[in-house]
Design an enzyme around this catalytic site. Structure first.
Site, PDB file in Angstrom:
ATOM      1  N   ASP A 110      81.558  61.428  40.950  1.00 42.24           N
ATOM      2  CA  ASP A 110      80.452  60.432  41.698  1.00 42.24           C
ATOM      3  C   ASP A 110      81.121  59.821  42.985  1.00 42.24           C
ATOM      4  O   ASP A 110      80.397  59.822  43.897  1.00 42.24           O
ATOM      5  CB  ASP A 110      80.267  59.384  40.805  1.00 42.24           C
ATOM      6  CG  ASP A 110      79.328  59.560  39.696  1.00 42.24           C
ATOM      7  OD1 ASP A 110      78.740  60.860  39.732  1.00 42.24           O
ATOM      8  OD2 ASP A 110      78.885  58.936  38.643  1.00 42.24           O
TER       9      ASP A 110
ATOM     10  N   HIS B  83      77.964  65.853  43.337  1.00 38.08           N
ATOM     11  CA  HIS B  83      78.707  65.444  42.196  1.00 38.08           C
ATOM     12  C   HIS B  83      79.511  66.793  41.399  1.00 38.08           C
ATOM     13  O   HIS B  83      80.743  66.820  41.093  1.00 38.08           O
ATOM     14  CB  HIS B  83      78.148  64.764  41.342  1.00 38.08           C
ATOM     15  CG  HIS B  83      78.468  64.601  39.982  1.00 38.08           C
ATOM     16  ND1 HIS B  83      79.184  63.265  39.379  1.00 38.08           N
ATOM     17  CD2 HIS B  83      78.555  65.272  38.730  1.00 38.08           C
ATOM     18  CE1 HIS B  83      79.540  63.392  38.293  1.00 38.08           C
ATOM     19  NE2 HIS B  83      78.971  64.595  37.872  1.00 38.08           N
ATOM     20  N   GLU B  84      78.789  67.890  41.226  1.00 37.34           N
ATOM     21  CA  GLU B  84      79.216  68.903  40.661  1.00 37.34           C
ATOM     22  C   GLU B  84      80.442  69.695  41.424  1.00 37.34           C
ATOM     23  O   GLU B  84      81.410  69.990  40.845  1.00 37.34           O
ATOM     24  CB  GLU B  84      78.221  69.845  40.366  1.00 37.34           C
ATOM     25  CG  GLU B  84      77.056  69.572  39.378  1.00 37.34           C
ATOM     26  CD  GLU B  84      77.692  69.182  37.833  1.00 37.34           C
ATOM     27  OE1 GLU B  84      78.523  69.704  37.245  1.00 37.34           O
ATOM     28  OE2 GLU B  84      77.059  68.216  37.610  1.00 37.34           O
TER      29      GLU B  84
ATOM     30  N   HIS C 105      83.531  67.897  41.143  1.00 39.06           N
ATOM     31  CA  HIS C 105      84.431  68.428  39.903  1.00 39.06           C
ATOM     32  C   HIS C 105      85.251  69.623  40.459  1.00 39.06           C
ATOM     33  O   HIS C 105      86.660  69.598  40.027  1.00 39.06           O
ATOM     34  CB  HIS C 105      83.633  68.842  38.591  1.00 39.06           C
ATOM     35  CG  HIS C 105      83.000  67.736  38.116  1.00 39.06           C
ATOM     36  ND1 HIS C 105      83.706  66.742  37.545  1.00 39.06           N
ATOM     37  CD2 HIS C 105      81.714  67.329  37.707  1.00 39.06           C
ATOM     38  CE1 HIS C 105      82.898  65.770  36.863  1.00 39.06           C
ATOM     39  NE2 HIS C 105      81.732  66.387  36.983  1.00 39.06           N
TER      40      HIS C 105
ATOM     41  N   GLU D  66      84.181  61.975  35.700  1.00 38.32           N
ATOM     42  CA  GLU D  66      82.614  61.903  36.190  1.00 38.32           C
ATOM     43  C   GLU D  66      82.611  60.714  37.259  1.00 38.32           C
ATOM     44  O   GLU D  66      81.896  60.864  38.194  1.00 38.32           O
ATOM     45  CB  GLU D  66      81.792  61.346  34.781  1.00 38.32           C
ATOM     46  CG  GLU D  66      81.628  62.656  34.107  1.00 38.32           C
ATOM     47  CD  GLU D  66      80.977  63.825  34.477  1.00 38.32           C
ATOM     48  OE1 GLU D  66      80.036  63.442  35.161  1.00 38.32           O
ATOM     49  OE2 GLU D  66      81.567  64.966  34.376  1.00 38.32           O
TER      50      GLU D  66
END
Length: 467
Positions: A411, A327-328, A331, A407
């Site tokens: 995901d 997930h990070e 970004h 976000e």
């Protein structure tokens, strides 16, 4: 005949408009919090759709924790708003500026040393803020966080940490402020461009050096040991061309049992930082207490210990850690970090441009008690903090909406890497570990939540069935 605000001198209009808007924002925030507190009080049982996600005990703990936090936020916010209002009404800003002038006069500096006076003013203002905020910080840490099992600090550690933070902040804030004021004074007609470029350079430098030189002053950073987790993290980073150079574990557990993870760095020098409380194998909460000898399944002692486990299980297993990092990394891969920097710097440039237009307006200074002088630092404070406050509120809301969008996209990126199931279970575990309450008032959520509510994220992941 009744006098209205529009019949007052323009400086009075500015002053009361600023004060009125500040209280309007506070009352709006208080109303939103009231709506959310009604949810906390009314929702005493796990909703049916959450039955397989959260047990009733954890649900009740999170409800009480968030209710305590909301009540605390209401009273601390009321105090802060009242304090700010009294400072403005009683002329606290010009009073403190005068005290700063008196201090430098004792060392032989006159009013022509405006930057020196500005630095003394800034030191006194931050010291005042730290002292008035100290009781609230103590209560939050040693009453609320302690009550709900999150605080890991001793009182001595707390004060040592607070003093260290104040000193480090001053060591950064004062030189940066003095250079910024100097650039504004000598920059001529285009000073706002030079000031913006300077703040851009400072922000990039701070982001670059923070985790290597500033954060270690407060927390212990150790490289993640060689093993399966590190190998898998490096392989995942390599698969999307993320230029990972180091993976650290930070000892966040000495402050709090809350968990987190982040990455930092520019260009080809990226590092990942994992809180020890995030890692199941590292979390101190999983290692405290005396180990219990194994008992037969039908032993009464064994069944009692199962019903009331001595230690709270915390953190995520290795596949879940990889999903969280997926997930990070999403970004980064999707350009969210760069987009946020661009938005921030566009906003900064716009604000400095408007500041250049407004700084010459004497009525702005008169409105806040500066009749005979127009200090640059005071101008920055008045314009950025007070005059821009409606714009700042609107921008904050827009960034919150954008953050939620990012976000969901991050995901989805983790899901595209085949980690949807692991991220699903990780989100549930992190929500439990941090006692997040999964039910929110729609208006409160829309205004405040930079991350989507848990149920929305789980649904977006595809309603993956969990045991």
């Amino acid at each position: 005949m009744v006098e209205t605000i529009f019949d007052l001198p323009v400086e009075k209009q500015i002053f009361y408009a600023v004060l009125g808007f500040s209280w309007t924002v506070y009352l709006w925030e208080a109303y939103l919090s009231y709506r959310q507190r009604r949810i906390y009080r009314a929702t005493r049982h796990v909703p049916q759709e959450l039955g397989k996600i959260m047990d009733s005990e954890t649900f009740e703990k999170s409800r009480l924790y968030q209710l305590d936090k909301s009540n605390f936020s209401f009273w601390s916010g009321l105090y802060s708003e009242t304090e700010g209002t009294l400072i403005l009404l009683l002329g606290g800003i010009p009073l403190l500026w005068g005290i700063a002038g008196t201090v430098i006069a004792r060392f032989g500096f006159g009013s022509e040393y405006e930057i020196t006076q500005s630095l003394v003013f800034l030191t006194l203002a931050t010291l005042f803020s730290a002292l008035t905020g100290l009781p609230w910080s103590l209560y939050n840490t040693f009453v609320i966080e302690e009550k709900h099992g999150f605080n890991q600090q001793t009182l001595g550690f707390f004060f040592k940490d607070a003093i260290k933070k104040f000193v480090v902040t001053q060591c950064i804030l004062l030189p940066v402020t003095s250079l910024l004021l100097y650039i504004i004074k000598i920059g001529g007609d285009y000073f706002f461009i030079y000031a913006w470029l300077f703040t851009l350079a400072v922000s990039l430098v701070l982001v670059t050096i923070y985790a290597d030189y500033i954060a270690p002053l407060f927390d212990k950073f150790t490289p993640l040991p060689e093993g399966e987790l590190k190998t898998n993290i490096e392989a995942m980073a390599k698969s999307i061309s993320f230029p990972l150079t180091k993976v650290y574990v930070v000892e966040g557990s000495k402050r709090s049992s809350h968990s987190n993870a982040y990455f930092y760095g520019f260009f080809k020098n990226k590092r990942i930082v994992l809180f020890d409380t995030l890692l199941e194998d590292y979390s101190p909460l999983n290692k405290t207490g005396e180990p219990q000898p194994e008992q037969p399944e039908n032993d009464e002692t064994s069944s009692e210990s199962k019903a009331k486990p001595k230690n709270k299980k915390q953190g995520c297993n290795n596949p879940e850690i990889l999903a969280v990092l997926g997930h990070e990394l999403g970004h980064w891969k999707l350009g969210h970090t760069v987009k946020n920097i661009v938005i921030s710097q566009m906003n900064s440039f716009l604000c400095f441009s408007l500041f250049a237009v407004l700084i010459g307006r004497k009525e702005l200074f008169v409105a806040f008690g500066f009749i005979d002088s127009q200090p640059t630092l005071i101008g920055l404070m008045i314009i950025f903090q007070f005059i821009f406050s409606p714009y700042n509120e609107l921008l904050s809301f827009c960034l919150t909406v954008l953050s939620r969008r990012f976000e969901f996209q991050a995901d989805a990126f983790a899901r595209s890497m085949g980690k949807a199931s692991e991220l699903y279970s990780a989100l549930i575990k992190l929500n439990k570990d941090n006692l997040g309450f999964p039910v929110a008032d729609w208006l409160f959520s829309m205004w405040h939540y930079s991350h989507p509510p848990l149920l929305e994220r789980l649904r977006a992941l595809g309603n993956i069935k969990q045991d």
